[in-house]
Design an enzyme around this catalytic site. Structure first.
Site, PDB file in Angstrom:
ATOM      1  N   GLN A 343       0.839  -1.195   0.000  1.00 48.24           N
ATOM      2  CA  GLN A 343       0.000   0.000   0.000  1.00 48.24           C
ATOM      3  C   GLN A 343       0.879   1.253   0.000  1.00 48.24           C
ATOM      4  O   GLN A 343       1.827   1.360   0.778  1.00 48.24           O
ATOM      5  CB  GLN A 343      -0.922   0.021   1.222  1.00 48.24           C
ATOM      6  CG  GLN A 343      -1.859   1.218   1.261  1.00 48.24           C
ATOM      7  CD  GLN A 343      -2.923   1.110   2.335  1.00 48.24           C
ATOM      8  OE1 GLN A 343      -3.175   0.036   2.884  1.00 48.24           O
ATOM      9  NE2 GLN A 343      -3.570   2.221   2.635  1.00 48.24           N
ATOM     10  N   ASP A 344       0.561   2.199  -0.904  1.00 46.29           N
ATOM     11  CA  ASP A 344       1.261   3.492  -0.975  1.00 46.29           C
ATOM     12  C   ASP A 344       2.734   3.358  -1.349  1.00 46.29           C
ATOM     13  O   ASP A 344       3.607   4.001  -0.763  1.00 46.29           O
ATOM     14  CB  ASP A 344       1.146   4.245   0.358  1.00 46.29           C
ATOM     15  CG  ASP A 344      -0.267   4.712   0.658  1.00 46.29           C
ATOM     16  OD1 ASP A 344      -1.161   4.428  -0.164  1.00 46.29           O
ATOM     17  OD2 ASP A 344      -0.475   5.341   1.693  1.00 46.29           O
ATOM     18  N   ASP A 365      -3.755   1.757  -3.603  1.00 46.37           N
ATOM     19  CA  ASP A 365      -3.355   3.164  -3.818  1.00 46.37           C
ATOM     20  C   ASP A 365      -1.849   3.278  -4.028  1.00 46.37           C
ATOM     21  O   ASP A 365      -1.207   4.210  -3.521  1.00 46.37           O
ATOM     22  CB  ASP A 365      -3.760   4.024  -2.615  1.00 46.37           C
ATOM     23  CG  ASP A 365      -5.243   3.931  -2.286  1.00 46.37           C
ATOM     24  OD1 ASP A 365      -6.033   3.558  -3.169  1.00 46.37           O
ATOM     25  OD2 ASP A 365      -5.599   4.230  -1.132  1.00 46.37           O
ATOM     26  N   ARG A 433      -9.002   5.292  -7.436  1.00 48.17           N
ATOM     27  CA  ARG A 433     -10.126   5.818  -6.667  1.00 48.17           C
ATOM     28  C   ARG A 433      -9.785   7.237  -6.221  1.00 48.17           C
ATOM     29  O   ARG A 433      -8.608   7.594  -6.084  1.00 48.17           O
ATOM     30  CB  ARG A 433     -10.448   4.926  -5.469  1.00 48.17           C
ATOM     31  CG  ARG A 433      -9.326   4.718  -4.475  1.00 48.17           C
ATOM     32  CD  ARG A 433      -9.799   3.905  -3.282  1.00 48.17           C
ATOM     33  NE  ARG A 433      -8.746   3.711  -2.287  1.00 48.17           N
ATOM     34  CZ  ARG A 433      -8.974   3.389  -1.020  1.00 48.17           C
ATOM     35  NH1 ARG A 433     -10.219   3.214  -0.599  1.00 48.17           N
ATOM     36  NH2 ARG A 433      -7.977   3.225  -0.174  1.00 48.17           N
TER      37      ARG A 433
END
Length: 527
Positions: A343-344, A365, A433
């Site tokens: 994530q990230d 993300d 998103r």
């Protein structure tokens, strides 16, 4: 708290002291601002407002007002007794202070450029970065789930900095539109010539198989230093202000967190190849870092170039936010690099950034931030997430409609990584998103494998941003490229016009024709 309130009551006097003489502009022009009252407050704070009308323009008026409010915020924050905070809160506070200084830096260079007739796009970029800085500051406290009382006491919120920054951006955007003849969404770099950090030798540096380095880093002791951080510290003392400084990092795994400060401009780091030279760390939000501070490698010095190196965060999916690389470096280039995380992974925080022939790995993300970023000829590998997760490739953070930021993915490939491939039917994967209200992302002429869900894009929270975002797809191919089942949001569109798609190319969106050729990195300026 009482001290903060007392200082807050002196706001108008502080503004006068910091501003000196307010910029002159008819107060009625404030009505056109996103936040008119913030605009009026600056004029009302100066007893010399009327006398200055003929000397100072509306753009300068708002820029100086924003500067005054940020400086006031720093003053208020500096008066707070941070030893009363717990560790995570102090960490978030430290982020905000660093980000506020970055905002002051970007406002200063915007002020210096305000009289230059062809500096519009530069200033738009720098002011967009100030918006990103402020949002990032607030993100750190949100991640910590601070109580409402603690949040209300924060000068970063109570001084309404965001309103002043938004007003300045709105005026600059209007001026830039006028300079360009109004209307069109295509962007070009308005500065004359190449940026000051570019030299003719940069092309040879990147195209050469053997780079002449100023310093060499080697784990085995065969270089000048054994760690990248030591070499960066040495470079700060040895480098010339105009010459590019090159650090070669020999093959090896370097377990360290590296920070390239704003003062370190024109730095180039060259490895021995993807997965040969690896910079790795494991900071993450679950262990007390903010997302901003979790980066294994962070760079904010303008004109940064990286080549043939892997940036990695090994915290794993269960640790959630854990950044491999964060960049707020203007006019930066990453060539033949790899970014690995979950994530990230890749934090394209702010400013203008170009990624060419890179590999990006992640789950949630994992390409995110609020930069003007173009990824071209890259491989995007979606990894296996945790059992209750969906994969989202991008989460672009544009929070103001006047920002010139966005993520453009061009001529790249999206596919499943080796751990996801056998089970990809068990997990849904989306192109992105909306992290912020005006999130902007496009995929153009990409190959999208069958792992992409038919809807293509995922909501962040209910109907939030679905009408105000800009998500586009243009001439993608592959099993996941069909648009028949895509979302029906007001802000989503299947781009059919080459002219519209062209606004998000390297040449237009990034102004790349003006600065990337001198770096020697190959690129396609248009579609």
């Amino acid at each position: 708290m009482a001290k903060l309130l007392e200082l807050g009551c002196l706001l108008s006097l502080c503004l006068v002291g910091i501003l000196g003489l307010a910029d002159a502009v008819p107060v009625t022009s404030c009505k056109q601002m996103p936040y008119p009252e913030a605009c009026y407050s600056i004029a009302q704070a100066s007893p010399h407002f009327g006398d200055e009308k003929a000397l100072l323009g509306f753009n300068l008026f708002n820029l100086r007002g924003a500067m005054a409010r940020v400086q006031l915020t720093v003053k208020l924050a500096s008066a707070v007794k941070q030893f009363l905070f717990d560790g995570p809160t102090r960490a978030a506070w430290a982020d905000c202070m660093e980000l506020a200084e970055d905002t002051i830096h970007n406002l200063n260079r915007s002020l210096r450029s305000s009289s230059a007739p062809l500096s519009g796009d530069d200033v738009l970029t720098w002011l967009s970065a100030t918006i990103a800085d402020h949002q990032t500051c607030l993100n750190g406290f949100t991640e910590l789930n601070l109580s409402p009382v603690a949040k209300a006491a924060m000068p970063f919120i109570s001084t309404n900095v965001s309103q002043f920054l938004s007003n300045s951006l709105a005026v600059t955007r209007a001026n830039a539109a006028t300079m360009l003849g109004g209307g069109g969404g295509g962007r070009r770099l308005l500065s004359r010539g190449f940026p000051s950090w570019v030299s003719a030798g940069d092309r040879k540096l990147l195209q050469s198989s053997s780079v002449k380095a100023d310093l060499v880093v080697a784990k085995d002791g065969s270089g000048n230093y054994k760690t990248i951080s030591e070499a960066v510290a040495a470079a700060a003392k040895l480098r010339s202000s105009t010459k590019r400084f090159v650090i070669r990092v020999k093959a090896g795994v370097y377990k360290e967190n590296v920070d390239i400060p704003k003062s370190m401009k024109n730095l180039m780091i060259v490895g021995d190849g993807i997965d040969s030279t690896v910079v790795t760390g494991s900071r993450n939000v679950q262990d007390g870092s903010t997302t901003f501070r979790s980066a294994t490698f962070a760079v904010v010095g303008d004109g940064f170039i990286a080549k043939d190196i892997t940036f990695e965060n090994t915290a794993g999916a269960a640790k959630h936010q854990a950044v491999a690389l964060r960049s707020g470096a203007d006019l930066s280039v990453f060539y033949r690099c790899s970014f690995k995380g979950y994530q990230d992974t890749l934090y394209v925080h702010s400013q203008r950034q170009f990624y060419r022939d890179c590999d990006i790995y992640g789950t949630v993300d994992f390409i995110f931030g609020d930069a003007v970023a173009v990824l071209q000829n890259c491989n995007i590998y979606v990894r296996k997430p945790m059992s209750n997760q969906k994969n989202t490739i991008t989460a672009q953070g544009r929070s103001d409609p006047n920002e010139n930021t966005g993520i453009s993915v061009h001529n790249s490939k999206v596919t499943a990584a080796s751990d996801l491939k056998p089970v990809q039917s068990s997990f849904k994967t989306f192109l992105g998103r909306p992290w912020r209200e005006y999130s902007r992302t496009v995929f153009m002429q990409c190959t999208l494998d069958g792992l992409i869900a038919p809807a293509g894009w995922l909501e962040w929270s209910g109907s939030f941003a679905l009408k105000t975002l800009y998500y586009g797809e243009y001439k993608n191919t592959g099993a996941g490229a069909g648009t028949g089942g895509r979302v029906k949001w007001g802000g989503y569109r299947v781009i059919t016009s080459a002219a519209e798609a062209g606004k998000f190319t390297v040449g237009s969106f990034l102004g790349g024709n003006s600065w990337i050729p001198a770096t020697g990195v190959p690129f396609t300026p248009g579609l």
